[in-house]
Design a protein around this motif. Structure first.
Motif, PDB file in Angstrom:
ATOM      1  N   PHE A 214      45.671  53.068  45.045  1.00  0.00           N
ATOM      2  CA  PHE A 214      45.416  52.792  43.631  1.00  0.00           C
ATOM      3  C   PHE A 214      43.931  52.569  43.328  1.00  0.00           C
ATOM      4  N   GLY A 215      43.064  53.270  44.054  1.00  0.00           N
ATOM      5  CA  GLY A 215      41.637  53.227  43.756  1.00  0.00           C
ATOM      6  C   GLY A 215      40.931  51.961  44.185  1.00  0.00           C
ATOM      7  N   ARG A 216      41.595  51.118  44.984  1.00  0.00           N
ATOM      8  CA  ARG A 216      40.966  49.876  45.438  1.00  0.00           C
ATOM      9  C   ARG A 216      40.244  50.101  46.766  1.00  0.00           C
ATOM     10  N   THR A 217      39.237  49.276  47.017  1.00  0.00           N
ATOM     11  CA  THR A 217      38.463  49.345  48.263  1.00  0.00           C
ATOM     12  C   THR A 217      38.277  47.946  48.817  1.00  0.00           C
ATOM     13  N   LEU A 218      38.509  47.794  50.112  1.00  0.00           N
ATOM     14  CA  LEU A 218      38.273  46.513  50.775  1.00  0.00           C
ATOM     15  C   LEU A 218      36.876  46.524  51.374  1.00  0.00           C
ATOM     16  N   LEU A 219      36.055  45.558  50.981  1.00  0.00           N
ATOM     17  CA  LEU A 219      34.703  45.421  51.509  1.00  0.00           C
ATOM     18  C   LEU A 219      34.680  44.299  52.536  1.00  0.00           C
ATOM     19  N   VAL A 220      33.964  44.517  53.628  1.00  0.00           N
ATOM     20  CA  VAL A 220      33.985  43.568  54.746  1.00  0.00           C
ATOM     21  C   VAL A 220      32.570  43.323  55.244  1.00  0.00           C
ATOM     22  N   VAL A 221      32.241  42.059  55.483  1.00  0.00           N
ATOM     23  CA  VAL A 221      31.021  41.690  56.201  1.00  0.00           C
ATOM     24  C   VAL A 221      31.419  40.654  57.237  1.00  0.00           C
ATOM     25  N   GLY A 222      30.965  40.843  58.484  1.00  0.00           N
ATOM     26  CA  GLY A 222      31.332  39.909  59.545  1.00  0.00           C
ATOM     27  C   GLY A 222      30.168  39.622  60.470  1.00  0.00           C
ATOM     28  N   ASP A 280      38.964  46.099  42.725  1.00  0.00           N
ATOM     29  CA  ASP A 280      39.926  46.882  41.952  1.00  0.00           C
ATOM     30  C   ASP A 280      39.246  47.312  40.653  1.00  0.00           C
ATOM     31  N   PRO A 281      38.550  48.444  40.651  1.00  0.00           N
ATOM     32  CA  PRO A 281      37.820  48.868  39.466  1.00  0.00           C
ATOM     33  C   PRO A 281      38.703  49.119  38.253  1.00  0.00           C
ATOM     34  N   THR A 282      39.935  49.575  38.482  1.00  0.00           N
ATOM     35  CA  THR A 282      40.824  49.863  37.355  1.00  0.00           C
ATOM     36  C   THR A 282      41.133  48.609  36.556  1.00  0.00           C
ATOM     37  N   ARG A 283      41.390  47.508  37.252  1.00  0.00           N
ATOM     38  CA  ARG A 283      41.714  46.242  36.589  1.00  0.00           C
ATOM     39  C   ARG A 283      40.472  45.400  36.325  1.00  0.00           C
ATOM     40  N   GLY A 284      39.342  45.750  36.959  1.00  0.00           N
ATOM     41  CA  GLY A 284      38.123  44.979  36.776  1.00  0.00           C
ATOM     42  C   GLY A 284      38.187  43.606  37.413  1.00  0.00           C
ATOM     43  N   VAL A 285      38.789  43.515  38.616  1.00  0.00           N
ATOM     44  CA  VAL A 285      38.898  42.244  39.321  1.00  0.00           C
ATOM     45  C   VAL A 285      38.518  42.434  40.787  1.00  0.00           C
ATOM     46  N   ALA A 286      38.190  41.318  41.426  1.00  0.00           N
ATOM     47  CA  ALA A 286      37.886  41.305  42.861  1.00  0.00           C
ATOM     48  C   ALA A 286      38.602  40.124  43.487  1.00  0.00           C
ATOM     49  N   ASP A 287      39.261  40.353  44.625  1.00  0.00           N
ATOM     50  CA  ASP A 287      39.967  39.307  45.371  1.00  0.00           C
ATOM     51  C   ASP A 287      39.148  38.943  46.608  1.00  0.00           C
ATOM     52  N   PHE A 288      38.884  37.651  46.809  1.00  0.00           N
ATOM     53  CA  PHE A 288      38.003  37.182  47.875  1.00  0.00           C
ATOM     54  C   PHE A 288      38.776  36.342  48.888  1.00  0.00           C
ATOM     55  N   ALA A 289      38.345  36.405  50.149  1.00  0.00           N
ATOM     56  CA  ALA A 289      38.857  35.508  51.189  1.00  0.00           C
ATOM     57  C   ALA A 289      37.786  35.380  52.264  1.00  0.00           C
ATOM     58  N   VAL A 326      40.941  33.906  46.347  1.00  0.00           N
ATOM     59  CA  VAL A 326      40.551  33.603  44.980  1.00  0.00           C
ATOM     60  C   VAL A 326      40.229  34.924  44.302  1.00  0.00           C
ATOM     61  N   THR A 327      40.561  35.014  43.011  1.00  0.00           N
ATOM     62  CA  THR A 327      40.347  36.240  42.246  1.00  0.00           C
ATOM     63  C   THR A 327      39.336  35.978  41.134  1.00  0.00           C
ATOM     64  N   ARG A 328      38.473  36.960  40.903  1.00  0.00           N
ATOM     65  CA  ARG A 328      37.442  36.833  39.881  1.00  0.00           C
ATOM     66  C   ARG A 328      37.311  38.158  39.159  1.00  0.00           C
ATOM     67  N   ALA A 329      37.115  38.099  37.859  1.00  0.00           N
ATOM     68  CA  ALA A 329      36.848  39.314  37.101  1.00  0.00           C
ATOM     69  C   ALA A 329      35.451  39.826  37.441  1.00  0.00           C
ATOM     70  N   ILE A 330      35.285  41.132  37.416  1.00  0.00           N
ATOM     71  CA  ILE A 330      33.986  41.722  37.695  1.00  0.00           C
ATOM     72  C   ILE A 330      33.819  42.970  36.831  1.00  0.00           C
ATOM     73  N   THR A 331      32.649  43.115  36.235  1.00  0.00           N
ATOM     74  CA  THR A 331      32.411  44.195  35.281  1.00  0.00           C
ATOM     75  C   THR A 331      31.505  45.261  35.880  1.00  0.00           C
ATOM     76  N   LEU A 392      25.658  44.119  52.271  1.00  0.00           N
ATOM     77  CA  LEU A 392      26.510  45.132  51.656  1.00  0.00           C
ATOM     78  C   LEU A 392      26.613  44.813  50.167  1.00  0.00           C
ATOM     79  N   ALA A 393      26.282  45.783  49.325  1.00  0.00           N
ATOM     80  CA  ALA A 393      26.314  45.580  47.874  1.00  0.00           C
ATOM     81  C   ALA A 393      27.213  46.628  47.238  1.00  0.00           C
ATOM     82  N   ALA A 394      27.905  46.225  46.155  1.00  0.00           N
ATOM     83  CA  ALA A 394      28.822  47.144  45.485  1.00  0.00           C
ATOM     84  C   ALA A 394      28.812  46.872  43.985  1.00  0.00           C
ATOM     85  N   ARG A 395      28.989  47.938  43.229  1.00  0.00           N
ATOM     86  CA  ARG A 395      29.070  47.834  41.769  1.00  0.00           C
ATOM     87  C   ARG A 395      30.107  48.858  41.295  1.00  0.00           C
ATOM     88  N   ILE A 396      30.947  48.455  40.334  1.00  0.00           N
ATOM     89  CA  ILE A 396      31.921  49.368  39.774  1.00  0.00           C
ATOM     90  C   ILE A 396      31.187  50.445  38.981  1.00  0.00           C
TER      91      ILE A 396
END
Length: 401
Positions: A214-222, A280-289, A326-331, A392-396
């Protein structure tokens, strides 16, 4: 002379000359090759010869094209410009290695030049040219020059071996910490990996992206604890395991739970911190852990930064679990920045102060993601950081109307 005074019979002054030569040899061993660096070794060789035997010295190494490349000079440089005239006299020195000698005029003054090859383990690295105007070089002095040149050549060999090893290590690091996987095209991405210092060995910092449904991408930094090849091997294992777990499309905090449980089964695996963000660019949200990792920052439309309050669980590998999301809106006007601790931490400084420095950055408004990362790296002087840095940087991506 008494047979018990420790000296052998010989011509007057021979013992004193031998003792002086031994002292000079000891000084050479102490002063040449103190660092495994080609340029430093050449400078130390030139400086030693200038202080003890010569009026001018030049050290030349063979360049890749086979020609000479002057790496160090010392003393009266005008003497080094005098071209050797005629055929040199050649003395066989130190097991047959040649020492060539000329007598030329430099400004009307006779100058004695000797050229000694930089040879070690049957490999010629270049040559050293020593010049002086106060008379020719005695056999003892010529032998001292040859000893210093051979000593320098040995250290040059070690320096090149170390450089080759470091180059191999850095190539391995670049292969392991390669560009992250292909995210969905609805994200603009940029990443940087900066090893600490020029001679750094491989470490445990890494980043990754995993395409989801569904167009989502998991970003990882470790960040695997420690440095060296073992940390790099563990880092690669974490990365591979995470890809497998993430492919099940679990929420980020559940991905961490699964990953922690799998890693805890291997007691030899080093602990690691890890931050996951599911965009999740379609919904304009990001889930963090987060598993013991520093919080990410979000740069707004005005390029001011705000840290995201992510619940912090224990590092991976403990088997304790307890991760929360935790979930946060992102534009489309906001840019997410994830990083390892080397970007912000400074020795002796409280981490809150370090993070505040990041949050206080004011970057160019409207900057592209690549330019924003460069500005952060420059603003925090990350190229002189005390630890490895992964960013690592990302923007919708804006939808085309």
């Amino acid at each position: 002379m008494s047979e018990h005074d420790g000296r052998s019979a010989g011509p007057p002054g021979e013992y004193e000359a031998l003792l002086a030569r031994l002292r000079t040899t000891e000084a050479a061993a102490e002063q040449i090759g103190t660092r495994l660096d080609e340029t430093t070794t050449c400078e130390q060789l030139a400086g030693f010869l200038l202080r003890n035997l010569c009026d001018a010295v030049a050290v030349e190494l063979r360049a890749e094209d086979g020609g000479p490349a002057r790496r160090a000079v010392a003393g009266d440089l005008a003497l080094l410009t005098a071209p050797p005239g005629g055929s040199p006299s050649v003395r066989a020195m130190d097991g047959g290695h040649p020492l060539s000698e000329w007598v030329v005029l430099s400004g009307g003054t006779p100058a004695h030049l000797v050229s000694v090859p930089l040879v070690a383990r049957d490999r010629v690295y270049g040559a050293v040219l020593a010049v002086r105007t106060r008379g020719g070089f005695s056999d003892h002095e010529a032998a001292t020059i040859h000893f210093a040149a051979r000593l320098a050549a040995v250290h040059l060999g070690h320096a090149r071996e170390l450089a080759a090893t470091e180059d191999t290590a850095m190539n391995l690091q670049r292969a392991l910490v390669s560009e992250p996987g292909r995210p969905h095209p609805n994200l603009e991405m940029a990443s940087r990996y900066l090893p600490v210092g020029s001679g750094a060995l491989v470490g445990g910092d890494w980043f990754e992206t995993v395409r989801l449904h569904f167009g989502r991408t998991l970003l990882v930094v470790g960040d695997v604890m420690g440095h060296g090849l073992d940390a790099a091997v563990d880092m690669n294992a974490y990365r591979s395991t995470l890809r497998d777990v993430a492919s099940t499309d679990l929420a980020p905090h559940r991905v961490l739970r699964q990953l922690d449980a799998l890693v805890a089964e291997d007691p030899a695996r080093r602990p690691a911190t890890c931050l996951l963000v599911r965009m999740d660019p379609t919904r304009g949200v990001a889930d963090f852990a987060s598993a013991g990792h520093l919080p990410p920052a979000v740069f707004g439309a005005d390029s001011s930064a705000a840290l995201v309050g992510v619940p912090v669980g224990p590092p991976l590998g403990t088997g304790v679990g307890g991760y929360e999301g935790v979930t946060r809106a992102i534009t489309t006007e906001e840019t997410l920045l994830m990083f390892t601790d080397g970007l912000v931490e400074r020795r002796g400084e409280d981490i809150d102060v370090s993070l505040a420095r990041l949050a206080g950055l004011r970057l160019p408004v409207g900057a592209a993601v690549e330019d924003l990362v460069d500005a952060v790296v420059a603003g925090l002087d990350a190229r002189h950081a005390e630890d490895d840095v992964a960013v690592l940087a990302a923007r919708i991506r804006r939808r085309r109307s």
